[in-house]
Design a protein around this motif. Sequence first.
Motif, PDB file in Angstrom:
ATOM      1  N   ALA A 137       0.840  -1.190   0.000  1.00 40.18           N
ATOM      2  CA  ALA A 137       0.000   0.000   0.000  1.00 40.18           C
ATOM      3  C   ALA A 137       0.875   1.239   0.000  1.00 40.18           C
ATOM      4  O   ALA A 137       1.875   1.299   0.729  1.00 40.18           O
TER       5      ALA A 137
ATOM      6  N   PRO B  11      -9.657  -3.782  -9.667  1.00 43.52           N
ATOM      7  CA  PRO B  11     -10.876  -4.363  -9.092  1.00 43.52           C
ATOM      8  C   PRO B  11     -12.053  -4.244 -10.052  1.00 43.52           C
ATOM      9  O   PRO B  11     -12.346  -3.161 -10.558  1.00 43.52           O
TER      10      PRO B  11
ATOM     11  N   PRO C 155      -4.266   6.426  -7.774  1.00 39.57           N
ATOM     12  CA  PRO C 155      -5.259   5.460  -7.271  1.00 39.57           C
ATOM     13  C   PRO C 155      -5.722   4.475  -8.348  1.00 39.57           C
ATOM     14  O   PRO C 155      -5.993   3.314  -8.038  1.00 39.57           O
TER      15      PRO C 155
ATOM     16  N   THR D 287      -4.237   0.917  -8.758  1.00 41.38           N
ATOM     17  CA  THR D 287      -4.573  -0.149  -7.821  1.00 41.38           C
ATOM     18  C   THR D 287      -5.007  -1.405  -8.555  1.00 41.38           C
ATOM     19  O   THR D 287      -5.768  -1.340  -9.525  1.00 41.38           O
TER      20      THR D 287
ATOM     21  N   GLN E  63      -0.531  -7.722  -4.747  1.00 43.43           N
ATOM     22  CA  GLN E  63      -1.488  -6.629  -4.646  1.00 43.43           C
ATOM     23  C   GLN E  63      -0.784  -5.291  -4.508  1.00 43.43           C
ATOM     24  O   GLN E  63       0.140  -5.142  -3.708  1.00 43.43           O
TER      25      GLN E  63
ATOM     26  N   THR F 134      -1.937  -1.294  -3.819  1.00 47.78           N
ATOM     27  CA  THR F 134      -3.041  -0.415  -3.447  1.00 47.78           C
ATOM     28  C   THR F 134      -2.514   1.008  -3.314  1.00 47.78           C
ATOM     29  O   THR F 134      -1.589   1.257  -2.541  1.00 47.78           O
TER      30      THR F 134
ATOM     31  N   SER G 269      -3.657   4.918  -2.498  1.00 42.36           N
ATOM     32  CA  SER G 269      -4.749   5.714  -1.921  1.00 42.36           C
ATOM     33  C   SER G 269      -4.398   7.193  -1.886  1.00 42.36           C
ATOM     34  O   SER G 269      -3.234   7.558  -2.108  1.00 42.36           O
TER      35      SER G 269
END
Length: 123
Positions: free
Chosen positions: A11, A41, A87, A90, A119, A121, A123
């Motif tokens: 992240a 996603p 973002p 992601t 993964q 991520t 933000s």
Amino acid sequence: DVQLVESGGGAVQSGGSLRLTCAASGYTGGSRCMGWFRQPPGKEREGVATLHSDGSTTNGDSVEGRFTMSADGARNILYLQMDSLKPEDTGIYYCAAGPWARWCRLNPNEYGRWGQGTQVTVS
């Protein structure tokens, strides 16, 4: 055949950087297409970058100027340096091995061997 293991995901805040690593065992000889792909996603898998037989790379339009793919001399370790992350970057990032070809394409359907993914991520 080739086995692929990705690492380095995590992240990060928007504008940050990450470097992904893919360890490849088995034959990834000079003319085999190697690529990075991602699956955001709820969306389909898309091409991020591919490594051609001459060592040059091609990036997907959405990451051009921000991401850099590289490999060690034997093409046993692949890297994806990701800078200025957004973002929309992601997703799950995959390393993949494709056909033996001089010039490679960023079409996931052409790649038959995949890692388990890591993964990312933002933000």
